[in-house]
Write a protein that holds these residues in place. Structure first.
Motif, PDB file in Angstrom:
ATOM      1  N   MET A 258     -14.815  82.471  46.296  1.00 56.81           N
ATOM      2  CA  MET A 258     -14.513  83.768  46.901  1.00 56.81           C
ATOM      3  C   MET A 258     -13.000  83.959  47.052  1.00 56.81           C
ATOM      4  O   MET A 258     -12.447  85.020  46.706  1.00 56.81           O
ATOM      5  CB  MET A 258     -15.197  83.829  48.273  1.00 56.81           C
ATOM      6  CG  MET A 258     -15.752  85.185  48.668  1.00 56.81           C
ATOM      7  SD  MET A 258     -16.701  85.055  50.219  1.00 56.81           S
ATOM      8  CE  MET A 258     -18.172  84.256  49.623  1.00 56.81           C
ATOM      9  N   ARG A 259     -12.341  82.939  47.558  1.00 59.40           N
ATOM     10  CA  ARG A 259     -10.890  83.031  47.763  1.00 59.40           C
ATOM     11  C   ARG A 259     -10.152  83.107  46.429  1.00 59.40           C
ATOM     12  O   ARG A 259      -9.213  83.905  46.288  1.00 59.40           O
ATOM     13  CB  ARG A 259     -10.405  81.831  48.578  1.00 59.40           C
ATOM     14  CG  ARG A 259      -8.908  81.833  48.843  1.00 59.40           C
ATOM     15  CD  ARG A 259      -8.451  83.097  49.542  1.00 59.40           C
ATOM     16  NE  ARG A 259      -7.023  83.080  49.829  1.00 59.40           N
ATOM     17  CZ  ARG A 259      -6.287  84.173  49.976  1.00 59.40           C
ATOM     18  NH1 ARG A 259      -6.845  85.375  49.878  1.00 59.40           N
ATOM     19  NH2 ARG A 259      -5.000  84.071  50.245  1.00 59.40           N
ATOM     20  N   SER A 260     -10.597  82.331  45.450  1.00 62.56           N
ATOM     21  CA  SER A 260      -9.966  82.395  44.128  1.00 62.56           C
ATOM     22  C   SER A 260     -10.137  83.778  43.523  1.00 62.56           C
ATOM     23  O   SER A 260      -9.204  84.329  42.923  1.00 62.56           O
ATOM     24  CB  SER A 260     -10.560  81.323  43.210  1.00 62.56           C
ATOM     25  OG  SER A 260     -10.238  80.020  43.681  1.00 62.56           O
ATOM     26  N   ALA A 261     -11.322  84.354  43.683  1.00 61.61           N
ATOM     27  CA  ALA A 261     -11.567  85.709  43.163  1.00 61.61           C
ATOM     28  C   ALA A 261     -10.661  86.729  43.851  1.00 61.61           C
ATOM     29  O   ALA A 261     -10.127  87.647  43.206  1.00 61.61           O
ATOM     30  CB  ALA A 261     -13.037  86.076  43.359  1.00 61.61           C
ATOM     31  N   GLN A 262     -10.466  86.578  45.157  1.00 59.03           N
ATOM     32  CA  GLN A 262      -9.569  87.487  45.880  1.00 59.03           C
ATOM     33  C   GLN A 262      -8.150  87.409  45.331  1.00 59.03           C
ATOM     34  O   GLN A 262      -7.489  88.440  45.119  1.00 59.03           O
ATOM     35  CB  GLN A 262      -9.568  87.145  47.378  1.00 59.03           C
ATOM     36  CG  GLN A 262     -10.865  87.437  48.102  1.00 59.03           C
ATOM     37  CD  GLN A 262     -10.894  86.833  49.500  1.00 59.03           C
ATOM     38  OE1 GLN A 262      -9.981  86.107  49.908  1.00 59.03           O
ATOM     39  NE2 GLN A 262     -11.959  87.134  50.246  1.00 59.03           N
ATOM     40  N   PRO A 279      -7.532  77.508  40.502  1.00 59.59           N
ATOM     41  CA  PRO A 279      -7.926  78.228  39.293  1.00 59.59           C
ATOM     42  C   PRO A 279      -9.390  77.979  38.943  1.00 59.59           C
ATOM     43  O   PRO A 279      -9.935  76.900  39.191  1.00 59.59           O
ATOM     44  CB  PRO A 279      -6.994  77.658  38.218  1.00 59.59           C
ATOM     45  CG  PRO A 279      -5.801  77.161  38.979  1.00 59.59           C
ATOM     46  CD  PRO A 279      -6.363  76.642  40.275  1.00 59.59           C
ATOM     47  N   LEU A 280     -10.026  78.992  38.362  1.00 54.24           N
ATOM     48  CA  LEU A 280     -11.450  78.885  38.059  1.00 54.24           C
ATOM     49  C   LEU A 280     -11.733  77.767  37.071  1.00 54.24           C
ATOM     50  O   LEU A 280     -12.771  77.102  37.166  1.00 54.24           O
ATOM     51  CB  LEU A 280     -11.966  80.220  37.515  1.00 54.24           C
ATOM     52  CG  LEU A 280     -11.823  81.423  38.451  1.00 54.24           C
ATOM     53  CD1 LEU A 280     -12.421  82.668  37.806  1.00 54.24           C
ATOM     54  CD2 LEU A 280     -12.472  81.155  39.806  1.00 54.24           C
ATOM     55  N   ASP A 281     -10.829  77.517  36.118  1.00 55.84           N
ATOM     56  CA  ASP A 281     -11.088  76.441  35.154  1.00 55.84           C
ATOM     57  C   ASP A 281     -11.032  75.069  35.812  1.00 55.84           C
ATOM     58  O   ASP A 281     -11.714  74.138  35.385  1.00 55.84           O
ATOM     59  CB  ASP A 281     -10.137  76.520  33.964  1.00 55.84           C
ATOM     60  CG  ASP A 281      -8.674  76.329  34.349  1.00 55.84           C
ATOM     61  OD1 ASP A 281      -8.299  76.634  35.498  1.00 55.84           O
ATOM     62  OD2 ASP A 281      -7.888  75.875  33.482  1.00 55.84           O
ATOM     63  N   VAL A 282     -10.252  74.941  36.875  1.00 57.61           N
ATOM     64  CA  VAL A 282     -10.218  73.674  37.625  1.00 57.61           C
ATOM     65  C   VAL A 282     -11.512  73.499  38.411  1.00 57.61           C
ATOM     66  O   VAL A 282     -12.071  72.391  38.475  1.00 57.61           O
ATOM     67  CB  VAL A 282      -8.986  73.621  38.550  1.00 57.61           C
ATOM     68  CG1 VAL A 282      -9.040  72.382  39.453  1.00 57.61           C
ATOM     69  CG2 VAL A 282      -7.697  73.616  37.731  1.00 57.61           C
ATOM     70  N   ILE A 283     -12.017  74.579  38.996  1.00 55.52           N
ATOM     71  CA  ILE A 283     -13.313  74.507  39.675  1.00 55.52           C
ATOM     72  C   ILE A 283     -14.387  74.071  38.686  1.00 55.52           C
ATOM     73  O   ILE A 283     -15.231  73.227  39.003  1.00 55.52           O
ATOM     74  CB  ILE A 283     -13.676  75.865  40.305  1.00 55.52           C
ATOM     75  CG1 ILE A 283     -12.663  76.241  41.393  1.00 55.52           C
ATOM     76  CG2 ILE A 283     -15.091  75.825  40.893  1.00 55.52           C
ATOM     77  CD1 ILE A 283     -12.865  77.629  41.981  1.00 55.52           C
TER      78      ILE A 283
END
Length: 473
Positions: A258-262, A279-283
């Motif tokens: 959620m925070r990354s998307a924000q 970053p999403l790729d790290v997640i």
């Protein structure tokens, strides 16, 4: 045994411990060793008190009490779900017979082994997470860490009780050894590999409580089916507590996504590292690692031990009584996709009895997909096209038919050298780990939270997020 828990005794319990003085003395002798282990290997961050739930009964409703408790004064105890006097063995060659209240001699070694392995995982996770309090992103999260830790400690007590009560001198010795092994210790590590991995940051903690504790859910679910009734009832209550641990993982990853998307929307870029987000790729890399390591906990896809445990009635399938078959499986089959050295896959038909680990892993895999769907829905609602995915079950595996093969997240069998060249795209690199750890700045003020994670939607037990869940020492 009663549904309520007696906290007047030195060791809280609902198993009538005071009526067995020999057992009571033995467990009271083990208790100081447990407290010494907790002092040395438990949470590093000292807290004056923490808003914790404590089990007060084993029934479905009103079983827990919430209050501020000093962590080293938490009352660890022995709690079994209520006994069903009509319960019958649901599977295997003893199907239909009354469940066992004592250990049958011919199954003594196997039952002891199952209990020791389960017991070994409980203190291991506490050891893996002991430094996380120093970098907690909020008091809410710090409270959840303490709650997970004290309950893992209680789950250790649950297994130690069984070892002391039913396995004599060998059981007592094994109970001692559960405190002597330590996660990651090169000389005396924990039994299962995933419990020797480091949990050095909070994203790893959320992933651990989502993926690895979810494995625990399924392992406990198979032991809950056991014909050995004390083990079954022990695991039934453990599952009640375990649900919160998985909640911490599920909502924890929710909040990171959620925070990354924000931050992505705010700065119009996926490169949110410079803006203090993950970053999403790290997640995705963290998902790949923790999921694949957790899959190894299910053991080899084909296992004569699992078949023997099932036939003997020691360990069933997930939700055994809901299965629509004969619960003996002697005539049933299953299909296993096996990698081959030429880079192709072959599907084999095998006995359902020897593929019970594969069956359990399939239940787990389907459950894990629900989390990925949750996290992708957050991205979708934020208008972000990136999508998370679980890697192929053969990816990054050390155990079973995939061990020794280089398999991509998409399930392609490739050369080992090529895999090593591409590994940085799929698994957290040293720079990824260093970056995530750089975000781990502690926030210990009520109502405040670190910049890389969103606050929870709800607090604990009806309390608001800004409640002072932890009073630090």
């Amino acid at each position: 045994m009663t549904s309520t828990i007696n906290y007047d005794e030195k060791i809280p319990n609902n198993v009538g411990l005071s009526s067995d003085r020999r057992l009571q003395r033995a467990l009271e002798g083990w208790q100081p060793k447990f407290m010494n282990w907790w002092s040395e290997m438990g949470p590093t961050l000292e807290a004056h008190d923490v808003y914790l739930r404590t089990a007060v009964a084993v029934g479905r409703a009103g079983w827990a009490h919430f209050d501020h408790v000093k962590p080293d004064e938490y009352r660890w105890g022995i709690f079994l779900a209520e006994r069903d006097s009509d319960r019958r063995i649901a599977f295997g060659e003893h199907k239909g017979e009354p469940v066992w209240q004592q250990v049958p001699g011919e199954y003594r070694a196997d039952l002891q082994r199952l209990i020791v392995i389960q017991g070994d995982t409980e203190p291991a996770s506490v050891e893996q997470q002991r430094h996380l309090g120093l970098t907690a992103p909020s008091l809410y999260d710090l409270r959840n860490l303490f709650q997970v830790n004290v309950e893992e400690g209680r789950h250790l007590w649950a297994m130690v009780y069984l070892l002391h009560a039913y396995f004599g001198k060998e059981g007592r010795e094994q109970a001692e050894d559960l405190l002597l092994r330590n996660s990651g210790n090169p000389d005396s590590p924990r039994i299962l590999g995933a419990f020797n991995e480091e949990t050095a940051d909070w994203l790893a903690f959320y992933m651990f409580t989502y993926f690895t504790d979810r494995d625990g859910k399924y392992q406990l679910g198979t032991l809950k089916e056991s014909a050995f009734d004390p083990l079954s009832r022990t695991c039934e209550f453990m599952l009640k507590e375990e649900a919160h641990h998985m909640f911490v993982g599920t909502t924890g990853v929710d909040r990171v996504v959620m925070r990354s998307a924000q931050l992505i929307r705010e700065h119009d870029t996926l490169e949110i590292g410079p803006h203090g987000g993950v970053p999403l790729d790290v997640i995705q890399k963290y998902i790949n690692f923790h999921y694949s390591v957790s899959l190894d906990l299910f053991g080899s896809e084909t296992s004569t031990n699992a078949a023997n445990y099932y036939t003997a009635g020691l360990k069933g399938r997930w939700q055994e009584t809901r299965r629509d078959d004969d619960h003996r499986l002697t005539e049933d089959s299953a299909f296993l996709a096996r990698p081959r050295a030429d880079g192709t896959w072959v599907t084999e038909e095998l006995s359902a009895l020897v593929t019970l680990n594969l069956d359990l892993r399939g239940e787990y895999l389907a459950d894990c997909r629900t989390g990925v769907r949750r996290w992708n829905r957050i991205l979708e609602e934020a208008g972000i096209s990136y999508r998370f995915a679980l890697p192929h079950p053969g990816f990054n595996r050390s155990v079973g038919v995939h061990g020794g093969f280089a398999i991509t997240p998409d399930g392609e069998i490739i050369d080992e050298r090529v895999w090593r060249h591409l590994e940085h795209k799929w698994l957290p690199t040293s720079s990824d780990l260093a970056f995530v750890r750089s975000l781990m700045q502690p926030v210990h003020e009520p109502g405040k939270i670190a910049s890389w994670v969103a606050p929870p939607i709800n607090g604990i037990n009806g309390k608001p997020f800004d409640y002072e869940y932890v009073h630090l020492a």
